[in-house]
Design an enzyme around this catalytic site. Structure first.
Site, PDB file in Angstrom:
ATOM      1  N   GLU A 472      -6.191  -2.490   7.459  1.00 50.72           N
ATOM      2  CA  GLU A 472      -5.800  -2.247   6.071  1.00 50.72           C
ATOM      3  C   GLU A 472      -5.175  -0.871   5.985  1.00 50.72           C
ATOM      4  O   GLU A 472      -3.965  -0.744   6.072  1.00 50.72           O
ATOM      5  CB  GLU A 472      -7.019  -2.394   5.143  1.00 50.72           C
ATOM      6  CG  GLU A 472      -6.641  -2.536   3.702  1.00 50.72           C
ATOM      7  CD  GLU A 472      -7.781  -3.103   2.853  1.00 50.72           C
ATOM      8  OE1 GLU A 472      -7.635  -3.064   1.636  1.00 50.72           O
ATOM      9  OE2 GLU A 472      -8.796  -3.573   3.411  1.00 50.72           O
ATOM     10  N   GLU A 743     -18.142   2.094   1.654  1.00 58.99           N
ATOM     11  CA  GLU A 743     -17.441   1.235   0.694  1.00 58.99           C
ATOM     12  C   GLU A 743     -18.435   0.541  -0.234  1.00 58.99           C
ATOM     13  O   GLU A 743     -18.153   0.332  -1.416  1.00 58.99           O
ATOM     14  CB  GLU A 743     -16.621   0.191   1.449  1.00 58.99           C
ATOM     15  CG  GLU A 743     -15.839  -0.762   0.574  1.00 58.99           C
ATOM     16  CD  GLU A 743     -14.977  -1.714   1.384  1.00 58.99           C
ATOM     17  OE1 GLU A 743     -14.094  -2.360   0.795  1.00 58.99           O
ATOM     18  OE2 GLU A 743     -15.179  -1.811   2.614  1.00 58.99           O
TER      19      GLU A 743
END
Length: 888
Positions: A472, A743
């Site tokens: 990502e 996260e």
């Protein structure tokens, strides 16, 4: 004694290669006196350091301004070195004398001046037809020999690439930057780097060489293995300008005369790593005398120069090194090294063995509950370094065109015994100056602050990425706007975000919509979520607020306005935003099962951010003199607030959205009337009590949660949230050994299992936005909006239960601001530093005016204290610059 120190041009010390036609100068003042204010300044600019021939002078200007002073009337030209110096006068009549000399050097200011051609490698017919080639391939070498006569006065290289590049001259590396030319919206903007290579040239035969990698331009991006998103072939663009003492000039450019050959890099991708065969090295390939007869001709490639711009932010560099701390033999029998810190960069290693032996290094952030190497959260990213030995002596290697996110590495094929000293972690990120420091009496909070800073280090590698390890690593707009204020305490991020916001404007849709990620590499439907697209407004405003930079508002104003007008056209009426896709309170803990979206109504979030962005746009318009727009958007804001209240609140002020995030947004964005504010505060406290003072907020609510509490009379609750150690809390990951921000609140669960495989980064800075509250509320360092950039400082510490002291420092554009408080027996002390040419408003919490002392003296006798008054719950002081020690 008054001194002018730390001269900067466009935020940088002695920058080379600027393409700013109206550069701005900033400086700091140094004085041991209190209440020092500048009353006037004078700037001189000369082409020679002795200033015998001044090419521009400001004369004595009556002004307090010492930040972003424009050199109005100086007509800069391309490739010119300008020296400058400054002297100032204070309000007390002191004269600093001339400062030490600083300089800036322009690059190519007009893209029609370029002489170089773009050159690449002819591979096959498929490439020439424009078809994508393999995403993984051997990196090419390109070289050119040239002759230099004696008496070199100055030499500069200007370089860029399609892909990423490294340069060498006469066998030595050019510069200390990595991943150049950086990642921008390549179709609109492509950076050029400038290098001083004067001392790398020799009289006689010389050679210049380049190695190219795929990088962001051509390599795979995002999670669907798309590659060649910008183009399907690498290319180099370079000009070497040599100025001789006799006034003549020589220019060496990329053209058809260059030669190309194969490098030892057989594969190099940002996500997947690098494969290097040392047996294929060609010693001396970038030096004079190398035989390149077996090399191929290069291809001249059609590529517009109109998109070329000078380097804008600080380049990526090697910032520090980390030693390995432990050699582990896992339950599966694998050999693993622990560096003790989740980091971003690569491993430099030394190995010895027979020619042809292959060794591998795999990278991971964590070990699993059994102590085994864990890579499932990397998704498709391989993060693997393969090295083939040439044999003989010990060989030391580090990658060039890839980076990894890791704390642990797994070794494959390395000969025993393994020595920890043969492995070094090399940390890379954009070379931003450190500006902030926060410490307090709680070691877990100090570790949290460490984790926040390392989250920034890992994700500010040329663009503000969401994570640095999996497939990502994109510039998610929501994450960036959530963290930018915290980032502005930790580092000087003004050039970094100036570059990124220009890319946002370049990639913004014609209708004003903003892509989810910048630079934009996702599909065309991936745009314009509330709280994500609002980065178009929030980020420029925050840079203005923290650095006093009006120019970023002027530059970005069209983009900011286009975003607000985009929202205005979306709703069923122009005052509510109740259509379209929104991420909502992403990863909120009050979400329904099997969804990432929290329970807060998405229309509520969208309209709240709509109102917030309009309020910031209105302020920006007022700052830059767009008075008609300021009035128009002020009226629009009032209508949105009224529509918001009618849609989501009862007449008595009760919210129809009973979540923590809903109350937080209403309180923080100032869109509630007094009645609704009281109800929202009470409801937020009720919800916290129900959760036993644990947050349920996600990406949208968390950055504002503690501010909403502290600003509305519930500071103790904010401290209680901060200091919780069990899940979910900021300190829970700390207790699990985290060295960066996770996260997910429970990326690793209490039993050691993982939250998920596919979305579980252990270096994701969004929740690190609590750092803003640590600096702004706990330490109490803030700026007055009416004198942005800390020209007028607000020191308002808010002590709470659980901490006995806190120390915050911020190196602002004017100098260091410090706020250090500690609780004493029956009272408090506060030490404050206010830099010269600023003033401060200081609040002493819980103080009684009669009991306050400054350095043991009464306030009436304290030099620099302009005024003092008793206000509810504190004493408010107005002071000039200097160092103060208050006790009460």
């Amino acid at each position: 004694m008054l001194e002018v120190i730390e001269l900067r041009c466009e935020y940088k010390i002695n920058p080379v290669g600027l393409d700013v036609t109206n550069p701005r100068i900033s400086w700091k003042l140094k004085s041991d006196e209190r209440a020092v204010m500048q009353s006037a300044y004078e700037i001189e600019v000369a082409e020679e350091q002795d200033f015998h021939a001044v090419v521009w002078g400001s004369g004595k200007v009556i002004s307090e301004q010492s930040v972003h002073v424009e050199l109005d009337g100086l007509n800069v030209v391309s490739r010119k070195l300008y020296h400058y110096r400054i002297r100032v006068w204070s309000t007390s009549g002191d004269n600093s004398g001339w400062s030490e000399t600083a300089y800036f050097e322009t690059g190519i200011l007009d893209n029609t001046e370029w002489r170089a051609e773009w050159i690449g490698v002819i591979k096959n017919e498929a490439e020439l037809e424009g078809k994508p080639e393999s995403p993984s391939e051997r990196s090419p070498l390109l070289r050119k020999g040239f002759e230099v006569k004696g008496g070199v006065k100055q030499a500069r290289v200007y370089a860029s690439a399609l892909g990423i590049y490294e340069l060498e001259i006469n066998g030595s590396r050019v510069g200390d930057s990595y991943f150049t030319p950086g990642w921008t919206s390549y179709k609109h903007r492509l950076q050029v780097q400038t290098y001083d290579v004067t001392h790398q040239l020799a009289t006689g035969e010389n050679a210049i060489g380049a190695m190219l990698g795929n990088g962001w331009y051509k390599g795979p991006l995002a999670w669907e293995n798309h590659h060649c998103l910008y183009g399907n072939r690498q290319a180099l663009f370079l000009e070497l300008h040599i100025s001789y003492a006799d006034g003549t000039e020589q220019i060496v450019t990329t053209d058809a005369s260059w030669r190309t050959g194969g490098s030892p890099i057989l594969m190099s991708e940002l996500y997947h790593g690098e494969t290097y065969d040392a047996r294929l090295e060609q010693p001396g390939w970038s030096s004079a005398g190398f035989d390149d007869d077996g090399w191929d001709e290069v291809a001249v490639i059609a590529q517009s120069n109109e998109v070329l711009i000078a380097q804008e932010n600080e380049t990526v560099k090697k910032i520090e090194e980390i030693k390995a701390i432990e050699l582990i033999k896992t339950p599966l029998g694998e050999t693993v090294i622990d560096f003790g810190q989740n980091m971003v960069g690569w491993v430099r290693f030394t190995v010895e063995g027979a020619a042809g032996r292959e060794v591998e290094i795999h990278h991971a952030e964590v070990l699993d509950s059994e102590g085994n190497f864990y890579t499932e959260n990397m998704r498709a990213a391989k993060q693997t370094i393969k090295y083939v030995l040439k044999g003989g002596e010990p060989e030391t290697f580090e990658p060039r065109f890839t980076f990894q996110g890791f704390r642990y590495v797994r070794l494959v094929g390395f000969p025993e015994p393994i020595r920890l000293e043969d492995f070094t972690g090399v940390v890379l990120h954009s070379d931003m100056a450190s500006t902030g420091r926060f410490e307090c009496s709680d070691p877990l909070v100090n570790q949290l602050q460490h984790n926040i800073e390392w989250g920034l280090k890992g994700n500010f590698l040329d663009v503000p990425t969401d994570c640095p390890q999996r497939d990502e690593r994109l510039g998610w707009t929501g994450d960036a706007q959530m963290f930018i204020r915290t980032a502005a305490y930790l580092k000087n991020v003004a050039p970094f975000f100036t570059k990124w916001n220009r890319d946002l404007a370049a990639d913004q849709r014609e209708d004003g919509g903003v892509p989810f990620v910048i630079p934009h590499v996702l599909n065309e439907d991936s745009h314009s979520s509330a709280a994500w697209g609002d980065a178009a407004v929030i980020c420029p405003w925050t840079i203005y607020l923290c650095y006093g930079d009006k120019r970023i508002l002027e530059e970005q104003y069209g983009s900011m306005k286009a975003w607000v007008e985009y929202i205005r056209r979306q709703g069923d009426n122009e005052y509510l935003w109740n259509t379209g896709f929104h991420f909502g309170d992403w990863l909120g803990l009050d979400s329904k099962p099997d969804t990432y979206v929290g329970a807060t109504d998405r229309d509520y979030i969208a309209t709240a951010f709509y109102a917030y962005s309009v309020s910031l746009l209105q302020k920006a318009a007022a700052v830059i003199g767009e008075t008609e727009d300021a009035s128009k958007y002020g009226e629009l804001y009032e209508k949105i607030v009224a529509a918001f209240a009618e849609e989501f609140f009862t007449p008595s002020g009760r919210s129809s959205v009973p979540t923590q995030t809903a109350q937080v947004l209403g309180l923080t964005f100032g869109i509630l009337d007094d009645k609704a504010k009281k109800r929202a505060t009470a409801k937020l406290m009720e919800l916290l009590e129900e959760s036993k003072f644990h947050l349920t907020t996600g990406f949208v609510g968390t950055p504002y949660l503690n501010h909403a509490l502290s600003d509305n009379g519930q500071n103790d609750a904010a401290y209680k949230l901060l200091l919780q150690q069990d899940y979910p809390s900021w300190l829970y990951p700390v207790t699990k050994g985290a060295t960066t921000i996770w996260e997910h609140w429970d990326g690793i669960k209490e039993d050691g299992s993982f939250w998920s495989k596919d979305m579980n980064s252990f270096n994701h800075y969004a929740y690190g936005a609590i750092g803003d509250w640590l600096y702004r509320s706990v330490a109490g360092i803030d700026t007055d909006e009416q004198a942005a950039g800390y020209k007028r400082i607000v020191i308002r510490p808010r002590p709470g239960d659980g901490l006995t002291w806190a120390d915050g420092r911020l190196d602002s554009m004017y100098g260091e601001i410090r706020s250090y408080w500690k609780k004493t027996d029956g009272g408090m002390e506060l030490e404050v530093s206010v830099p010269a040419n600023t003033t401060a408003e200081i609040h002493l919490p819980g103080a009684d005016l009669a009991s306050v002392k400054e350095s043991g003296k009464s306030l009436d006798a304290a030099v620099g204290v302009v005024s003092s008054k008793q206000v509810e719950g504190s004493v408010a002081l107005a002071v000039g610059s200097g160092q103060y020690k208050f006790s009460w």
